[in-house]
Write a protein that holds these residues in place. Structure first.
Motif, PDB file in Angstrom:
ATOM      1  N   ALA A 101      34.451  37.390  26.066  1.00 24.54           N
ATOM      2  CA  ALA A 101      35.202  37.967  24.951  1.00 24.54           C
ATOM      3  C   ALA A 101      36.519  37.228  24.782  1.00 24.54           C
ATOM      4  CB  ALA A 101      35.449  39.448  25.212  1.00 24.54           C
ATOM      5  N   ASP A 102      37.046  37.264  23.550  1.00 24.21           N
ATOM      6  CA  ASP A 102      38.271  36.538  23.228  1.00 24.21           C
ATOM      7  C   ASP A 102      39.426  36.884  24.153  1.00 24.21           C
ATOM      8  OD1 ASP A 102      37.928  36.361  19.610  1.00 24.21           O
ATOM      9  OD2 ASP A 102      37.159  35.111  21.241  1.00 24.21           O
ATOM     10  N   ASP A 103      39.600  38.181  24.468  1.00 23.55           N
ATOM     11  CA  ASP A 103      40.768  38.581  25.244  1.00 23.55           C
ATOM     12  C   ASP A 103      40.679  38.129  26.691  1.00 23.55           C
ATOM     13  OD1 ASP A 103      40.146  42.059  26.113  1.00 23.55           O
ATOM     14  OD2 ASP A 103      38.836  40.313  26.125  1.00 23.55           O
ATOM     15  N   ARG A 104      39.555  37.536  27.087  1.00 23.13           N
ATOM     16  CA  ARG A 104      39.441  37.021  28.444  1.00 23.13           C
ATOM     17  C   ARG A 104      39.588  35.507  28.475  1.00 23.13           C
ATOM     18  NH1 ARG A 104      37.604  39.998  32.573  1.00 23.13           N
ATOM     19  NH2 ARG A 104      36.441  38.264  33.434  1.00 23.13           N
ATOM     20  N   ALA A 105      40.131  34.932  27.415  1.00 19.45           N
ATOM     21  CA  ALA A 105      40.365  33.486  27.412  1.00 19.45           C
ATOM     22  C   ALA A 105      41.213  33.120  28.617  1.00 19.45           C
ATOM     23  CB  ALA A 105      41.062  33.085  26.120  1.00 19.45           C
ATOM     24  N   GLY A 106      40.983  31.907  29.157  1.00 16.50           N
ATOM     25  CA  GLY A 106      41.620  31.499  30.400  1.00 16.50           C
ATOM     26  C   GLY A 106      43.119  31.683  30.432  1.00 16.50           C
ATOM     27  N   ALA A 107      43.768  31.395  29.324  1.00 19.90           N
ATOM     28  CA  ALA A 107      45.224  31.483  29.296  1.00 19.90           C
ATOM     29  C   ALA A 107      45.702  32.879  29.640  1.00 19.90           C
ATOM     30  CB  ALA A 107      45.747  31.071  27.926  1.00 19.90           C
ATOM     31  N   THR A 108      44.920  33.897  29.320  1.00 13.04           N
ATOM     32  CA  THR A 108      45.369  35.245  29.651  1.00 13.04           C
ATOM     33  C   THR A 108      45.008  35.596  31.092  1.00 13.04           C
ATOM     34  OG1 THR A 108      43.379  36.093  28.622  1.00 13.04           O
ATOM     35  CG2 THR A 108      45.388  36.200  27.316  1.00 13.04           C
ATOM     36  N   LEU A 109      43.970  34.968  31.651  1.00  9.66           N
ATOM     37  CA  LEU A 109      43.587  35.289  33.034  1.00  9.66           C
ATOM     38  C   LEU A 109      44.684  34.913  34.013  1.00  9.66           C
ATOM     39  CD1 LEU A 109      39.808  34.300  33.283  1.00  9.66           C
ATOM     40  CD2 LEU A 109      40.828  36.531  32.828  1.00  9.66           C
ATOM     41  N   ILE A 110      45.297  33.761  33.810  1.00  5.45           N
ATOM     42  CA  ILE A 110      46.228  33.248  34.809  1.00  5.45           C
ATOM     43  C   ILE A 110      47.524  34.048  34.857  1.00  5.45           C
ATOM     44  CG2 ILE A 110      47.559  31.508  33.536  1.00  5.45           C
ATOM     45  CD1 ILE A 110      46.263  29.727  36.078  1.00  5.45           C
ATOM     46  N   THR A 111      47.887  34.714  33.768  1.00  2.00           N
ATOM     47  CA  THR A 111      49.138  35.486  33.785  1.00  2.00           C
ATOM     48  C   THR A 111      49.077  36.606  34.816  1.00  2.00           C
ATOM     49  OG1 THR A 111      48.338  36.843  31.959  1.00  2.00           O
ATOM     50  CG2 THR A 111      49.748  34.970  31.381  1.00  2.00           C
ATOM     51  N   ALA A 112      47.879  37.112  35.086  1.00  2.00           N
ATOM     52  CA  ALA A 112      47.754  38.157  36.112  1.00  2.00           C
ATOM     53  C   ALA A 112      48.131  37.592  37.483  1.00  2.00           C
ATOM     54  CB  ALA A 112      46.337  38.711  36.145  1.00  2.00           C
ATOM     55  N   CYS A 113      47.620  36.401  37.809  1.00  5.20           N
ATOM     56  CA  CYS A 113      47.935  35.790  39.112  1.00  5.20           C
ATOM     57  C   CYS A 113      49.445  35.584  39.250  1.00  5.20           C
ATOM     58  CB  CYS A 113      47.249  34.438  39.287  1.00  5.20           C
ATOM     59  SG  CYS A 113      45.621  34.271  38.546  1.00  5.20           S
ATOM     60  N   GLN A 114      50.072  35.167  38.152  1.00  5.60           N
ATOM     61  CA  GLN A 114      51.508  34.856  38.182  1.00  5.60           C
ATOM     62  C   GLN A 114      52.357  36.091  38.486  1.00  5.60           C
ATOM     63  OE1 GLN A 114      51.528  32.986  34.268  1.00  5.60           O
ATOM     64  NE2 GLN A 114      52.022  31.018  35.201  1.00  5.60           N
ATOM     65  N   ALA A 115      51.820  37.285  38.192  1.00  2.00           N
ATOM     66  CA  ALA A 115      52.581  38.513  38.441  1.00  2.00           C
ATOM     67  C   ALA A 115      52.772  38.762  39.936  1.00  2.00           C
ATOM     68  CB  ALA A 115      51.896  39.702  37.789  1.00  2.00           C
ATOM     69  N   CYS A 116      51.939  38.175  40.780  1.00  2.00           N
ATOM     70  CA  CYS A 116      52.089  38.360  42.233  1.00  2.00           C
ATOM     71  C   CYS A 116      52.302  37.043  42.975  1.00  2.00           C
ATOM     72  CB  CYS A 116      50.869  39.062  42.818  1.00  2.00           C
ATOM     73  SG  CYS A 116      50.702  40.781  42.291  1.00  2.00           S
ATOM     74  N   HIS A 117      51.605  35.992  42.545  1.00  2.00           N
ATOM     75  CA  HIS A 117      51.661  34.714  43.280  1.00  2.00           C
ATOM     76  C   HIS A 117      52.754  33.776  42.764  1.00  2.00           C
ATOM     77  CE1 HIS A 117      48.034  35.282  45.752  1.00  2.00           C
ATOM     78  NE2 HIS A 117      47.522  35.906  44.708  1.00  2.00           N
ATOM     79  N   GLY A 118      53.518  34.209  41.778  1.00  2.00           N
ATOM     80  CA  GLY A 118      54.582  33.362  41.239  1.00  2.00           C
ATOM     81  C   GLY A 118      54.106  32.556  40.049  1.00  2.00           C
ATOM     82  N   LYS A 119      55.038  32.251  39.166  1.00  2.00           N
ATOM     83  CA  LYS A 119      54.669  31.549  37.935  1.00  2.00           C
ATOM     84  C   LYS A 119      54.024  30.213  38.227  1.00  2.00           C
ATOM     85  CE  LYS A 119      58.302  33.668  35.170  1.00  2.00           C
ATOM     86  NZ  LYS A 119      59.731  33.529  34.986  1.00  2.00           N
ATOM     87  N   GLU A 120      54.478  29.537  39.299  1.00  2.00           N
ATOM     88  CA  GLU A 120      53.928  28.217  39.620  1.00  2.00           C
ATOM     89  C   GLU A 120      53.098  28.245  40.896  1.00  2.00           C
ATOM     90  OE1 GLU A 120      56.693  25.054  39.031  1.00  2.00           O
ATOM     91  OE2 GLU A 120      57.461  25.964  37.195  1.00  2.00           O
ATOM     92  N   GLY A 121      52.659  29.448  41.283  1.00  2.00           N
ATOM     93  CA  GLY A 121      51.776  29.562  42.432  1.00  2.00           C
ATOM     94  C   GLY A 121      52.479  29.505  43.773  1.00  2.00           C
ATOM     95  N   ILE A 122      53.818  29.600  43.760  1.00  2.00           N
ATOM     96  CA  ILE A 122      54.580  29.675  44.999  1.00  2.00           C
ATOM     97  C   ILE A 122      55.111  31.104  45.085  1.00  2.00           C
ATOM     98  CG2 ILE A 122      56.499  28.725  46.352  1.00  2.00           C
ATOM     99  CD1 ILE A 122      54.495  26.573  45.729  1.00  2.00           C
TER     100      ILE A 122
END
Ligand code: HEC
Ligand code: HEC
Length: 277
Positions: free
Chosen positions: A30-51
């Motif tokens: 579905a459109d709302d699961r486009a990759g760009a939106t998936l990664i924002t979830a990770c950034q909420a805990c793992h940091g914007k740049e993965g650190i």
């Protein structure tokens, strides 16, 4: 590597690059699961740049893609146990895992970035405020003793009415958990009051969840709990504004069928009892 970093610093380009990366394999999603939106979830805990800024949350940047995929699969399958990551990974297909792992593996690891810069976590802040006049307007639906504490769970009239009718909890519903010190006897068993309920000292703190139309709009899709927000409050009702509600959202997300409420059964049972009417 340099390319991936600069892309991350320019979100729109990054989002485009990621969408291009994930596009072909997510065509069926579905459109709302486009990759760009998936990664924002990770950034909420793992940091914007993965650190990561937290001792409990590992860095993703610079780790091997195959390793990251394996961990995501292990969380999904339950062979690696963590409530938060189980809820996140449970929503991902293998292709999505590979694509996310590829992006994180291409970013420079912690050796390059000596420490996470302040504010590098895309923390999700709560908008829930403590209900004025609490406990007025709320009904106690469950009391439990857990360790040395008594948790008293309250729901407001909007939540109770929907629960009684077996409907999802709508706009305006709120649940508050009040944490008290339990009164224990010499054998460290909870003392009961005249009504047969566990006796408790003055409130220590509160946890709450509330739903308002539109609140979920900015929450990353993998974390979104409809329009619910979560908050912690001090005994005087002031909100702990430092809280990153990403963990609350992740852990409650699998309860979607019950309006994200774990104790829905108790809530429904209380509405059926004459005392709660
Ligand atoms: C609510 C917070 C939260 C969110 C959101 C989150 N993670 Fe995690 N993640 C964690 C925690 C906590 C751990 C450590 C788990 C453990 O102790 O085993 C972890 C661990 C991991 C690991 C294992 C890393 C290692 O070194 O073994 C991977 C891979 C991972 N997360 C990927 C992701 C991806 C990809 C996303 C986004 C789709 C994501 N996480 C979103 C909290 C989160
Ligand atoms: C690791 C999983 C987990 C996390 C993280 C979590 N919760 Fe919960 N929450 C639960 C469970 C399980 C219950 C059911 C009662 C219990 O077992 O304590 C619950 C119950 C609640 C309730 C009562 C309504 C219900 O769902 O039953 C509220 C309100 C609540 N949590 C708020 C929060 C807030 C605020 C946060 C973030 C600060 C949070 N929770 C984080 C697992 C979690």
């Amino acid at each position: 590597m340099a390319r991936a970093t600069s892309l991350l610093r320019r979100p729109s380009t990054f989002a485009l690059a990621l969408a291009a990366l994930l596009g072909p394999i997510c065509a069926a999603a579905a459109d709302d699961r486009a990759g760009a939106t998936l990664i924002t979830a990770c950034q909420a805990c793992h940091g914007k740049e993965g650190i990561s800024e937290s001792a409990e949350i590992p860095n993703l940047a610079g780790q091997k893609q195959a390793y990251l995929v394996k961990q995501l699969q292990a969380f999904r399958g339950g062979t690696r146990k963590n409530d938060l990551m189980a809820a996140i990974a449970g929503q991902l297909g293998d292709d999505e895992m590979r694509a996310l792992a590829l992006v994180w593996s291409q970013l420079p690891g912690a050796a390059a970035a000596t420490s996470a810069p302040a504010g590098s976590i895309a923390a999700l802040r709560s908008r829930m405020s403590f209900p004025a006049g609490f406990p007025a307007g709320f009904t106690l639906y469950e009391t439990v003793v857990d360790g040395g504490q008594v948790a008293r769970r309250y729901a407001n009239a909007v939540a109770l009415r929907a629960a009684r009718e077996g409907k999802p909890l709508p706009d305006g519903a709120a649940i508050i958990v009040a944490n008290h010190p339990a009164q224990l006897d010499a054998a460290r068993k909870p003392v009961l009051d005249a009504a047969g309920q566990p006796a408790a000292g003055p409130v220590l703190s509160y946890a709450g969840m509330a739903v308002r139309d539109g609140w979920g709009q900015d929450v990353p899709v993998l974390l979104r709990n409809g329009d619910w927000d979560y908050a912690l409050f001090a005994a005087d009702g002031s909100r702990r504004d430092g809280l990153n509600q990403a963990a609350c959202l992740a852990c409650h997300k699998p309860q979607a069928a019950d309006s994200y409420v774990f104790t829905m059964k108790a809530l429904r049972a209380a509405t059926a009892a004459p005392a709660a009417r």
